[in-house]
Design an enzyme around this catalytic site. Sequence first.
Site, PDB file in Angstrom:
ATOM      1  N   HIS A 135       0.836  -1.223   0.000  1.00  0.00           N
ATOM      2  CA  HIS A 135       0.000   0.000   0.000  1.00  0.00           C
ATOM      3  C   HIS A 135       0.859   1.258   0.000  1.00  0.00           C
ATOM      4  O   HIS A 135       1.869   1.354   0.674  1.00  0.00           O
ATOM      5  CB  HIS A 135      -1.058  -0.006   1.107  1.00  0.00           C
TER       6      HIS A 135
ATOM      7  N   ASP B  39       6.215   0.987   6.330  1.00  0.00           N
ATOM      8  CA  ASP B  39       4.758   0.846   6.266  1.00  0.00           C
ATOM      9  C   ASP B  39       4.195   1.906   5.337  1.00  0.00           C
ATOM     10  O   ASP B  39       3.856   2.984   5.761  1.00  0.00           O
ATOM     11  CB  ASP B  39       4.160   0.974   7.677  1.00  0.00           C
TER      12      ASP B  39
ATOM     13  N   GLU C 160      -5.089   2.250   2.793  1.00  0.00           N
ATOM     14  CA  GLU C 160      -5.119   1.084   3.690  1.00  0.00           C
ATOM     15  C   GLU C 160      -5.190   1.537   5.132  1.00  0.00           C
ATOM     16  O   GLU C 160      -5.895   0.961   5.957  1.00  0.00           O
ATOM     17  CB  GLU C 160      -3.863   0.227   3.468  1.00  0.00           C
ATOM     18  N   GLU C 161      -4.440   2.596   5.458  1.00  0.00           N
ATOM     19  CA  GLU C 161      -4.292   2.982   6.860  1.00  0.00           C
ATOM     20  C   GLU C 161      -5.566   3.566   7.463  1.00  0.00           C
ATOM     21  O   GLU C 161      -5.841   3.388   8.636  1.00  0.00           O
ATOM     22  CB  GLU C 161      -3.150   3.992   7.019  1.00  0.00           C
TER      23      GLU C 161
ATOM     24  N   ASP D 229       3.067  -6.164   3.706  1.00  0.00           N
ATOM     25  CA  ASP D 229       2.755  -5.013   4.572  1.00  0.00           C
ATOM     26  C   ASP D 229       3.195  -5.287   6.003  1.00  0.00           C
ATOM     27  O   ASP D 229       2.503  -4.944   6.954  1.00  0.00           O
ATOM     28  CB  ASP D 229       1.248  -4.693   4.502  1.00  0.00           C
TER      29      ASP D 229
ATOM     30  N   HIS E   7       4.005   3.643  12.130  1.00  0.00           N
ATOM     31  CA  HIS E   7       3.042   4.652  12.621  1.00  0.00           C
ATOM     32  C   HIS E   7       3.707   5.682  13.546  1.00  0.00           C
ATOM     33  O   HIS E   7       3.016   6.327  14.331  1.00  0.00           O
ATOM     34  CB  HIS E   7       1.862   3.991  13.365  1.00  0.00           C
TER      35      HIS E   7
HETATM   36 ZN   LIG Z   1       0.642  -0.969   6.459  1.00  0.00          ZN
END
Ligand SMILES: [Zn+2]
Length: 481
Positions: free
Chosen positions: A298, A310, A344-345, A372, A444
């Site tokens: 993603h 990520d 996606e997030e 991912d 994140h």
């Molecule tokens: Zn991810």
Amino acid sequence: MRTGILSLVVFISLFSFGQKPKSWADLPVESELAARSFPSQLRTQLGKLRDAAMSDDYAYQQLEHLTDSIGPRPSGSAQADAAAHYVADELRKLGLEVKLEPVPVRRFVRGTEAAELVEYPGQVPGTKQKVFVTALLGNSPTPEAGITADVVVVNNFDELKQLGRDKVSGKVVVFNEIYDGNKAAAGQAGAAYGEAVKYRAAGATAAASLGAVASLVRSAGDGAFRLPHTGWSADAPIPGGAVSAEDAGLIARLAAKGKVRLHLTLTTQKGPEAVGYNVVGDLKGSEHPEQVVIVSGHLDSWDVGTGAIDDGAGVAVAMETAELIHRLNLHPKRTLRVIAWMNEEMAATGRDAYVKDHAAEITNHVAAIESDLGAEHPLGFHAKMSEAAQKQLAPVQDALLPIGASLLMLVPASPETDIEPLGDKGVPALGIWQNGLKYFTYHHTPADTLDKVVPEELKENAACMVVMGYALAEMTEPLAK
Ligand SMILES: [Zn+2]
């Protein structure tokens, strides 16, 4: 080659149970389907693709551009749009037919994020203690001036329930569920994350249902650098954030000794609706163009880091799959579809748009792969597929054994988010299984940056994606359902 890894495992376990096979000829062989699906030429090609991946820095160069130059790619941002156009152009250079497929997204506007302990046992008069906090996506903002309330700490939902409305109403609930680093050390980072992240997803709604004024969750990951981890949460009527793992521990220790009061300001809000794009690029199959194998990652990221692990890495290795097949002048029978998913997030609307727009051809999807879980050393794949399909792929395990990525573990649900609806519709769904030792330390957070990616390990991931992707697209028999 007729004796694969499976045969060796069975051979060794026969010995360990004290039963000797009568002779080498009794060693189990590959399933007939595997033998039929992988002619020797294909096995040779898989070895060549693996070796080519191990000496190719295409994925790293792409990742460097996506992260250092384009930067953070939150859905609905100018960077996310630029990244989609960039990936589309790069795939076109490799001869793919590329479409940008619209995805409804919601921008968000990150505001003030601040917290401090204003009362606690042993406090030096006239002082406060700063706590590191970040907002979660679904929750309601505080007023600009923030809120002040007493803290109640729980370790899990059961403890919250036992406290009940009397002890929760009017308080800030701090969820102190601890991420299990031992599981991560054993290659089970995804399982450890699953146990911890449910508090991020549902903590604020649970706390709100008992009258809490705000919810703070312990970051779902190692507490290495006192960084709070942002992320998705279900919509809740109260403010909700994540504190660093260290600060959750600090608050819990103080609250065990006496009263703790906290001042919290979280003004992040959902912004206007916008349109983003899935990048969908086809390397058309030479014999069965209607049959589709997806390789994907993603493209969107959180705003706080640059989305290297990520999931820029997933997109980069999916792109390199096309690059290597192009460079080695291979023309697989089935269509290899590179997808860079959007959103996606925040709400996974990219996958929903895909299954809606491609509903008529879902039954022609042979398999879908997504990466991912970062770019650390891969152990192999997690896969939602039949045992027959697993056995059919034994030659792929053999091809990945030299780089230590030969595991193919069946799992009951899709291993990755964007391919989950496909998996639910019966499409075999595979996720690269990285060891994940540090993934949940950084993802994140502002520390999700290119330097966390080890170039040699990214090459191993590209090798996994291209060997599995090409095998699925070129096997004589399509993957068993
Ligand atoms: Zn991810």
